[in-house]
Design a protein around this motif. Structure first.
Motif, PDB file in Angstrom:
ATOM      1  N   GLY A 297      20.036 -59.803  24.008  1.00 22.86           N
ATOM      2  CA  GLY A 297      20.257 -59.194  25.304  1.00 22.86           C
ATOM      3  C   GLY A 297      21.065 -60.084  26.223  1.00 22.86           C
ATOM      4  O   GLY A 297      22.176 -60.527  25.879  1.00 22.86           O
ATOM      5  N   PRO A 298      20.531 -60.407  27.400  1.00 17.51           N
ATOM      6  CA  PRO A 298      21.341 -61.080  28.424  1.00 17.51           C
ATOM      7  C   PRO A 298      21.696 -62.528  28.132  1.00 17.51           C
ATOM      8  O   PRO A 298      22.556 -63.091  28.805  1.00 17.51           O
ATOM      9  CB  PRO A 298      20.452 -60.982  29.678  1.00 17.51           C
ATOM     10  CG  PRO A 298      19.057 -60.825  29.165  1.00 17.51           C
ATOM     11  CD  PRO A 298      19.188 -60.031  27.905  1.00 17.51           C
ATOM     12  N   ALA A 299      21.055 -63.152  27.140  1.00 17.69           N
ATOM     13  CA  ALA A 299      21.354 -64.556  26.875  1.00 17.69           C
ATOM     14  C   ALA A 299      22.550 -64.767  25.963  1.00 17.69           C
ATOM     15  O   ALA A 299      23.121 -65.851  25.926  1.00 17.69           O
ATOM     16  CB  ALA A 299      20.133 -65.251  26.264  1.00 17.69           C
ATOM     17  N   PHE A 300      22.936 -63.736  25.196  1.00 17.48           N
ATOM     18  CA  PHE A 300      24.029 -63.980  24.254  1.00 17.48           C
ATOM     19  C   PHE A 300      24.846 -62.734  23.932  1.00 17.48           C
ATOM     20  O   PHE A 300      26.008 -62.616  24.319  1.00 17.48           O
ATOM     21  CB  PHE A 300      23.453 -64.580  22.963  1.00 17.48           C
ATOM     22  CG  PHE A 300      24.477 -64.826  21.883  1.00 17.48           C
ATOM     23  CD1 PHE A 300      25.700 -65.406  22.171  1.00 17.48           C
ATOM     24  CD2 PHE A 300      24.203 -64.491  20.571  1.00 17.48           C
ATOM     25  CE1 PHE A 300      26.642 -65.638  21.183  1.00 17.48           C
ATOM     26  CE2 PHE A 300      25.138 -64.725  19.561  1.00 17.48           C
ATOM     27  CZ  PHE A 300      26.347 -65.299  19.873  1.00 17.48           C
ATOM     28  N   VAL A 301      24.249 -61.772  23.233  1.00 10.52           N
ATOM     29  CA  VAL A 301      25.035 -60.671  22.685  1.00 10.52           C
ATOM     30  C   VAL A 301      25.588 -59.762  23.773  1.00 10.52           C
ATOM     31  O   VAL A 301      26.750 -59.342  23.714  1.00 10.52           O
ATOM     32  CB  VAL A 301      24.205 -59.857  21.665  1.00 10.52           C
ATOM     33  CG1 VAL A 301      24.970 -58.632  21.197  1.00 10.52           C
ATOM     34  CG2 VAL A 301      23.840 -60.738  20.472  1.00 10.52           C
ATOM     35  N   LEU A 302      24.788 -59.426  24.776  1.00 13.39           N
ATOM     36  CA  LEU A 302      25.286 -58.554  25.843  1.00 13.39           C
ATOM     37  C   LEU A 302      26.452 -59.181  26.611  1.00 13.39           C
ATOM     38  O   LEU A 302      27.496 -58.530  26.787  1.00 13.39           O
ATOM     39  CB  LEU A 302      24.147 -58.176  26.796  1.00 13.39           C
ATOM     40  CG  LEU A 302      23.186 -57.089  26.306  1.00 13.39           C
ATOM     41  CD1 LEU A 302      22.056 -56.876  27.315  1.00 13.39           C
ATOM     42  CD2 LEU A 302      23.923 -55.780  26.067  1.00 13.39           C
ATOM     43  N   PRO A 303      26.348 -60.432  27.085  1.00 11.68           N
ATOM     44  CA  PRO A 303      27.508 -61.036  27.761  1.00 11.68           C
ATOM     45  C   PRO A 303      28.722 -61.150  26.850  1.00 11.68           C
ATOM     46  O   PRO A 303      29.857 -60.976  27.284  1.00 11.68           O
ATOM     47  CB  PRO A 303      27.000 -62.423  28.176  1.00 11.68           C
ATOM     48  CG  PRO A 303      25.534 -62.340  28.144  1.00 11.68           C
ATOM     49  CD  PRO A 303      25.173 -61.307  27.136  1.00 11.68           C
TER      50      PRO A 303
ATOM     51  N   VAL B 253      30.484 -57.856  26.722  1.00  8.47           N
ATOM     52  CA  VAL B 253      31.251 -57.621  27.952  1.00  8.47           C
ATOM     53  C   VAL B 253      32.562 -58.398  27.924  1.00  8.47           C
ATOM     54  O   VAL B 253      33.636 -57.856  28.237  1.00  8.47           O
ATOM     55  CB  VAL B 253      30.427 -57.998  29.198  1.00  8.47           C
ATOM     56  CG1 VAL B 253      31.269 -57.892  30.460  1.00  8.47           C
ATOM     57  CG2 VAL B 253      29.198 -57.105  29.317  1.00  8.47           C
ATOM     58  N   THR B 254      32.495 -59.667  27.546  1.00 12.75           N
ATOM     59  CA  THR B 254      33.707 -60.493  27.558  1.00 12.75           C
ATOM     60  C   THR B 254      34.687 -60.060  26.467  1.00 12.75           C
ATOM     61  O   THR B 254      35.908 -60.091  26.671  1.00 12.75           O
ATOM     62  CB  THR B 254      33.365 -61.981  27.383  1.00 12.75           C
ATOM     63  OG1 THR B 254      32.560 -62.159  26.210  1.00 12.75           O
ATOM     64  CG2 THR B 254      32.590 -62.498  28.584  1.00 12.75           C
ATOM     65  N   VAL B 255      34.180 -59.647  25.295  1.00 12.32           N
ATOM     66  CA  VAL B 255      35.063 -59.154  24.237  1.00 12.32           C
ATOM     67  C   VAL B 255      35.741 -57.857  24.678  1.00 12.32           C
ATOM     68  O   VAL B 255      36.933 -57.644  24.432  1.00 12.32           O
ATOM     69  CB  VAL B 255      34.281 -58.947  22.924  1.00 12.32           C
ATOM     70  CG1 VAL B 255      35.130 -58.180  21.908  1.00 12.32           C
ATOM     71  CG2 VAL B 255      33.863 -60.286  22.338  1.00 12.32           C
TER      72      VAL B 255
ATOM     73  N   VAL C 134      25.952 -63.873  33.452  1.00 12.76           N
ATOM     74  CA  VAL C 134      26.231 -64.771  32.331  1.00 12.76           C
ATOM     75  C   VAL C 134      27.629 -64.535  31.775  1.00 12.76           C
ATOM     76  O   VAL C 134      28.276 -65.462  31.279  1.00 12.76           O
ATOM     77  CB  VAL C 134      25.165 -64.587  31.225  1.00 12.76           C
ATOM     78  CG1 VAL C 134      25.502 -65.425  30.000  1.00 12.76           C
ATOM     79  CG2 VAL C 134      23.784 -64.955  31.751  1.00 12.76           C
ATOM     80  N   SER C 135      28.128 -63.316  31.891  1.00 13.20           N
ATOM     81  CA  SER C 135      29.483 -63.015  31.416  1.00 13.20           C
ATOM     82  C   SER C 135      30.531 -63.831  32.163  1.00 13.20           C
ATOM     83  O   SER C 135      31.623 -64.083  31.639  1.00 13.20           O
ATOM     84  CB  SER C 135      29.798 -61.528  31.606  1.00 13.20           C
ATOM     85  OG  SER C 135      28.916 -60.722  30.861  1.00 13.20           O
ATOM     86  N   ASN C 136      30.207 -64.267  33.358  1.00 16.28           N
ATOM     87  CA  ASN C 136      31.178 -64.971  34.205  1.00 16.28           C
ATOM     88  C   ASN C 136      30.898 -66.452  34.364  1.00 16.28           C
ATOM     89  O   ASN C 136      31.790 -67.211  34.745  1.00 16.28           O
ATOM     90  CB  ASN C 136      31.210 -64.333  35.603  1.00 16.28           C
ATOM     91  CG  ASN C 136      31.876 -62.986  35.617  1.00 16.28           C
ATOM     92  OD1 ASN C 136      33.089 -62.876  35.732  1.00 16.28           O
ATOM     93  ND2 ASN C 136      31.079 -61.935  35.460  1.00 16.28           N
ATOM     94  N   VAL C 137      29.670 -66.877  34.094  1.00 15.35           N
ATOM     95  CA  VAL C 137      29.312 -68.273  34.353  1.00 15.35           C
ATOM     96  C   VAL C 137      28.716 -68.898  33.097  1.00 15.35           C
ATOM     97  O   VAL C 137      27.629 -68.525  32.666  1.00 15.35           O
ATOM     98  CB  VAL C 137      28.288 -68.386  35.509  1.00 15.35           C
ATOM     99  CG1 VAL C 137      27.957 -69.853  35.776  1.00 15.35           C
ATOM    100  CG2 VAL C 137      28.815 -67.710  36.761  1.00 15.35           C
ATOM    101  N   GLY C 138      29.426 -69.841  32.509  1.00 10.01           N
ATOM    102  CA  GLY C 138      28.872 -70.646  31.434  1.00 10.01           C
ATOM    103  C   GLY C 138      28.562 -69.927  30.148  1.00 10.01           C
ATOM    104  O   GLY C 138      27.600 -70.281  29.471  1.00 10.01           O
TER     105      GLY C 138
END
Length: 433
Positions: free
Chosen positions: A89-95, A98-100, A321-325
């Protein structure tokens, strides 16, 4: 359940799994495999498609995703699901999704840095769709998936009519062991663990159509798994064909995304870039909606957190997370996923190979511990974090270590030992599943 609804759930399941990463893996593998690309793809399908399908079938037989770990001690049960759903979820795959989506769907068309507004908009759309879980079948299964399939078909038909090259000579790895390397690449998609998370969505969608009996849930899950297998296999074969015939347009490509981008542009020019952008955005959106919904379902069922609140928290964290780090988050999260994947597969195999009366807290805990120990070794090997001297010892003494599957033999031996124990002590364990 109506056949139309069954087909729609199968389409939805296919779309949930089909993220941008699934589109990128096969083209590069097929290009590297050269004339052996079909053999490599055969191995790829066994693990990349077979393991998730097996997971869907098992979860359907259990009639509930949480029953997969219900025999574990509470702390181990909750830790497993928390880590699985948080990293997926929000720690890896979801961000990452979004970035891909931004990198392949938006960035090629502008010089401005629009990641922040894009991530906010993308996550807001995800929020709106995920807030209505009862409508997921309508949104994804009946509208988004057919659109996605139509766009993929357009690109593949163009490639069949006008291939942009022939296969290149196979690299050494694929020349010597094409099917083994295909198996490994399929395993490394990590869709086996994604299937565990998507199980929450798939089972609940089946139940939303009025299916309540365990027998019907198991039966419909098998049909849904079959639809998923057919659609995903065709998709992987199509992406593999693009990679295998990309010698003219994208020789020695750095990644599968480069192959797809150049192929789409080569077939359709600027319109091809728009087509690929649409495919990527749609694939990433169906994945983010499904994973957000799975997170919210878990926290509602386990901790009584209101569904809407979980959805909001997950989407806000994803946008942040998609935008920071993101790179730092990936560094921390990827080892967790690589470790959790063998644990999830071992749990699925325990349901298949151990009799129900053998599955209690003590025995299933041993399966988890064994998979964790050896899965950790595999994870650190994938990440090149094993000291050279120790790496030599592992290669010599750990079966399948070089294939990042050293957990498999110890878990299999454990299953055999537990089955022998159960035959000699038939009343030792109580049925809990």
């Amino acid at each position: 359940m109506k056949k139309r609804d069954l087909a729609a759930i199968g389409f939805m399941t296919f779309a949930l799994f089909l993220g941008a990463g699934n589109l990128i893996f096969p083209p590069l593998m097929a290009q590297q495999a050269g004339d052996y690309w079909l053999i490599a793809i055969a191995g790829f399908l066994l693990t990349a498609v077979g393991l998730p399908a097996l997971t869907i079938i098992v979860l359907g037989q259990l009639s509930s995703a949480e029953k997969l770990t219900s025999a574990l001690p509470t702390w181990m049960n909750r830790t497993f699901w928390f880590l699985v759903l948080t990293t997926l979820g929000p720690a890896f795959v979801l961000p990452r999704a979004v970035t891909v989506a931004y990198e392949m769907g938006i960035k090629p068309f502008t010089d401005a840095n629009l990641l922040l507004p894009f991530s906010i908009l993308f996550c807001f759309i995800t929020l709106l769709l995920a807030l209505k879980p009862g409508k997921l079948l309508d949104y994804i299964g009946k509208v988004m998936t057919p659109t996605l399939i139509a766009m993929l078909t357009l690109l593949v038909v163009a490639a069949l009519v006008n291939p942009l090259g022939t296969s290149l000579p196979a690299t050494q790895d694929y020349l010597e062991q094409p099917i083994v390397n295909g198996l490994i690449q399929g395993y490394m998609t990590l869709d086996a663990i994604a299937a565990v998370a998507f199980g929450w969505v798939i089972i609940n969608t089946i139940k939303s159509k009025g299916v309540t009996s365990k027998a019907d849930l198991a039966r419909y899950s098998k049909w849904i798994a079959l639809i998923y297998v057919v659609l995903m296999s065709l998709c992987y074969l199509a992406m593999g064909y693009l990679g295998a015939t990309s010698s003219t347009i994208a020789p020695n490509a750095a990644n599968g995304g480069e192959i797809l981008t150049r192929y789409a542009a080569g077939e359709f020019g600027y319109a091809g870039q728009l087509l690929l952008a649409g495919i990527t955005l749609m694939a990433c959106l169906t994945t983010t909606v499904g994973l957000t919904n799975a997170n919210a379902e878990y926290y509602r069922n386990t901790y009584n957190v209101p569904f809407y609140r979980s959805v909001i928290i997950v989407t806000v964290l994803t946008a942040a997370v998609s935008n920071v780090g993101l790179e730092q988050i990936i560094t921390v999260s990827l080892p967790a996923i690589l470790i959790l994947c063998p644990i999830a597969i071992a749990l699925i195999l325990s349901i298949i190979f151990l009799p129900k009366r053998a599955i209690n807290a003590g025995l299933q805990s041993r399966v988890v511990i064994a998979a964790t120990i050896f899965g950790s070794i595999d994870a650190f090997s994938v990440l090149d974090m094993i000291p050279a001297a120790l790496n030599v010892q592992f290669n010599q003494w750990l079966p399948l270590y070089e294939y990042h599957l050293s957990w498999l033999i110890p878990v299999a031996i454990l299953f055999v030992g537990l089955k022998i124990t159960q035959r000699t002590q038939p009343t030792a364990c109580a049925e809990t599943v």
